[in-house]
Enzyme design. Structure first.
Site, mmCIF file in Angstrom:
data_model
loop_
_atom_site.group_PDB
_atom_site.id
_atom_site.type_symbol
_atom_site.label_atom_id
_atom_site.label_comp_id
_atom_site.label_asym_id
_atom_site.label_seq_id
_atom_site.Cartn_x
_atom_site.Cartn_y
_atom_site.Cartn_z
ATOM 1 N N ASP A 142 36.187 51.903 28.576
ATOM 2 C CA ASP A 142 37.110 52.747 29.339
ATOM 3 C C ASP A 142 36.417 54.054 29.733
ATOM 4 O O ASP A 142 35.893 54.770 28.874
ATOM 5 C CB ASP A 142 38.358 53.036 28.491
ATOM 6 C CG ASP A 142 39.461 53.671 29.317
ATOM 7 O OD1 ASP A 142 39.193 54.688 30.004
ATOM 8 O OD2 ASP A 142 40.584 53.162 29.281
ATOM 9 N N GLY A 164 37.815 53.626 40.487
ATOM 10 C CA GLY A 164 37.675 54.120 41.866
ATOM 11 C C GLY A 164 38.833 55.006 42.293
ATOM 12 O O GLY A 164 38.645 55.971 43.043
ATOM 13 N N ASN A 212 37.878 47.448 35.584
ATOM 14 C CA ASN A 212 37.220 46.847 34.443
ATOM 15 C C ASN A 212 36.222 45.789 34.938
ATOM 16 O O ASN A 212 35.100 45.709 34.480
ATOM 17 C CB ASN A 212 38.279 46.257 33.532
ATOM 18 C CG ASN A 212 37.782 46.156 32.133
ATOM 19 O OD1 ASN A 212 36.838 46.855 31.750
ATOM 20 N ND2 ASN A 212 38.355 45.260 31.388
ATOM 21 N N ARG A 244 48.254 33.599 42.103
ATOM 22 C CA ARG A 244 46.860 34.023 42.225
ATOM 23 C C ARG A 244 45.997 32.892 41.680
ATOM 24 O O ARG A 244 46.115 32.513 40.502
ATOM 25 C CB ARG A 244 46.636 35.285 41.403
ATOM 26 C CG ARG A 244 45.210 35.721 41.467
ATOM 27 C CD ARG A 244 44.948 36.883 40.574
ATOM 28 N NE ARG A 244 43.622 37.410 40.871
ATOM 29 C CZ ARG A 244 43.040 38.331 40.150
ATOM 30 N NH1 ARG A 244 43.640 38.856 39.122
ATOM 31 N NH2 ARG A 244 41.851 38.761 40.476
ATOM 32 N N HIS A 247 37.775 39.111 43.672
ATOM 33 C CA HIS A 247 38.571 40.289 44.060
ATOM 34 C C HIS A 247 38.875 40.267 45.558
ATOM 35 O O HIS A 247 39.120 41.308 46.162
ATOM 36 C CB HIS A 247 37.827 41.625 43.794
ATOM 37 C CG HIS A 247 37.604 41.956 42.358
ATOM 38 N ND1 HIS A 247 36.457 42.582 41.932
ATOM 39 C CD2 HIS A 247 38.371 41.804 41.266
ATOM 40 C CE1 HIS A 247 36.520 42.780 40.621
ATOM 41 N NE2 HIS A 247 37.675 42.303 40.194
HETATM 42 P P1 AMP Z 1 41.487 48.051 36.436
HETATM 43 O O1 AMP Z 1 40.656 46.903 35.941
HETATM 44 O O2 AMP Z 1 41.431 48.234 37.907
HETATM 45 O O3 AMP Z 1 42.887 48.019 35.888
HETATM 46 O O4 AMP Z 1 40.804 49.378 35.821
HETATM 47 C C1 AMP Z 1 40.883 49.682 34.443
HETATM 48 C C2 AMP Z 1 39.889 50.760 34.124
HETATM 49 O O5 AMP Z 1 40.133 51.918 34.927
HETATM 50 C C3 AMP Z 1 39.963 51.281 32.694
HETATM 51 O O6 AMP Z 1 39.221 50.485 31.811
HETATM 52 C C4 AMP Z 1 39.345 52.666 32.816
HETATM 53 O O7 AMP Z 1 37.950 52.568 32.641
HETATM 54 C C5 AMP Z 1 39.616 53.064 34.250
HETATM 55 N N1 AMP Z 1 40.584 54.161 34.349
HETATM 56 C C6 AMP Z 1 41.923 54.092 34.378
HETATM 57 N N2 AMP Z 1 42.464 55.345 34.471
HETATM 58 C C7 AMP Z 1 41.424 56.211 34.513
HETATM 59 C C8 AMP Z 1 41.292 57.633 34.612
HETATM 60 N N3 AMP Z 1 42.366 58.425 34.688
HETATM 61 N N4 AMP Z 1 40.045 58.147 34.626
HETATM 62 C C9 AMP Z 1 38.959 57.353 34.544
HETATM 63 N N5 AMP Z 1 39.012 56.022 34.466
HETATM 64 C C10 AMP Z 1 40.226 55.455 34.441
#
Ligand code: AMP
Length: 401
Positions: free
Chosen positions: A285, A335, A212, A92, A181
């Protein structure tokens, strides 16, 4: 053929081994605190073994790659019998500038170009290259492939990628919107069309990558026409700790008020802002933010409202840019897993004839159509899988070579 996928940061190295033909994940893990002390987390998925974390000194990235290769070929925990079973390594690479609009085999010229583009991604490109060099040293003869975060967005027209600055800033310094992304936006738009039985070549899609880091993109007939991140991944949506869109005059204003440098102000915009900043430091989060909001925390509540509102504004802008929208896809941590945020965002979309189905929207972490049968726009949840997308792109390049 198996592909080793590497995502290398300045002190970390994430890896997965994937068979791109069967889409099987054989193993995955993470080396952390490289050059500090070191640990490796490893999971032999193909053997059904649990995740194991070991503290081991990791002085540099070459050592990290050698530990990964040892784990992958270990008689007990390994998932391959020799390194010959790895057909290529997919790296990546964050910034491909204007030079790369697709995945490429890495040779000296590509390496030099990635190095030159470090100016545009000083935190990422040099670290990505360290990963390339470490793999080359330990796996001579194995093809190395660069999959760029920016490549998918290179189809944007000038009216979308130019900032309204003196044009020489674009011509001399290449200051423009690049977007990030890209692997996720490409994968999710293609998967959404397949899932819905729509022809990607004849569909207008908005992908909302809400993790995030967060970004939206507008995709017409499989090609990106606009995206919310800019020269750097700071622009656009409100993110975990990044502010997204901002009046540029605010930077100087904060710097003067707080008596801090522009560089320190930028750190605040990157690391202490977003929903974290709005929630008064409660959390980046969304699970914590909902808990806070449900318990009456006014800052958590406004953070969630502002986040959803910003996404809805971008959806409106992109529906206008594309003169309509057929599909809106939600992906990434928030999402995929947060029905309440999806509901808040979609509450703004009635004018598009986009209606969310409360029952279908309960879905978490799996592919689902979440719009009502009479909705004019298909709303879907599509789990992103950037590593699988990198493995597939890498395989396509080496199969062609
Ligand atoms: P990513 O950067 O795609 O790995 O997303 C991480 C973020 O997803 C975390 O900081 C959370 O804010 C959100 N997240 C993960 N699981 C959940 C959940 N079950 N409900 C709400 N937000 C979540």
């Amino acid at each position: 053929m198996n592909i080793l996928v590497i995502n290398c940061g300045s002190s970390s190295l994430k890896f997965q081994v994937i068979n791109p033909e069967t889409e099987d994940l054989l193993a995955k893990g993470l080396c952390e605190r490289i050059g500090i002390d070191g640990s490796i987390t490893y999971e032999a998925v193909a053997k059904g073994l649990p995740k194991v974390k070991k503290d081991v000194p990791i002085e540099d990235h070459k050592k990290a790659v050698s530990l990964v290769l040892e784990a992958l070929t270990d008689p007990e925990t390994g998932v391959i019998s020799s390194l010959d079973e790895i057909g290529a390594v997919g790296h990546r690479i964050v910034h491909g500038g204007e030079r790369y609009n697709s995945t490429v085999l890495i040779d000296d010229e590509v390496e030099n170009a990635i190095r030159e583009m470090s100016e545009l991604a000083p935190l990422h490109n040099p670290a990505n290259l360290i990963g390339v060099d470490a793999c080359k040293a330990l796996m001579p003869g194995t093809p190395m492939v660069a999959v760029f975060d920016t490549a998918f967005h290179q189809t944007m027209p000038p009216k979308a990628f130019l900032y309204a600055l003196p044009i020489r800033f674009y011509e001399d310094y290449k200051i423009r919107r690049y977007g990030f992304h890209g692997t996720s936006h490409a994968f999710v738009s293609k998967t959404a069309a397949e899932f819905l039985g729509r022809d990607l070549e004849n569909t207008k899609i908005i992908v909302c990558h809400l993790g995030n880091g967060a970004s939206c993109s507008a995709i017409v007939n499989g090609k990106c026409v606009d995206t919310s991140m800019g020269l750097t991944p700071l622009e656009g949506l409100i993110m975990g700790t990044r502010c997204g869109d901002l009046d540029p005059a605010i930077v100087e204003f904060i710097s003067a008020k707080e008596g801090i440098s522009i560089a320190d102000t930028e750190k605040i915009l990157n690391k202490e802002s977003g929903v974290y900043g709005l929630s008064n430091g409660l959390s980046s989060d969304f699970r914590d933010l909902w808990k806070g909001s449900d318990e009456g925390d006014k800052y958590a509540k406004i953070a969630l409202e502002a986040f959803s509102y910003r996404v809805a504004k971008y959806i409106g802008a992109y529906a206008a840019a594309m003169n309509g929208v057929d599909v809106i896809a939600f992906t990434a941590g928030v999402g995929e897993n947060d029905p309440r945020i999806r509901e808040m965002i979609c509450s703004y979309l009635g004018y598009l004839g986009a209606y969310i189905d409360a029952d279908a929207n309960k879905s978490r972490g799996e592919m689902a159509k979440i719009s009502t049968p009479d909705s004019k726009v298909d709303l879907v949840v599509i789990p992103t899988n950037e590593e699988l997308a990198i493995a597939k792109e890498t395989y396509a390049i080496v199969a062609k070579a």
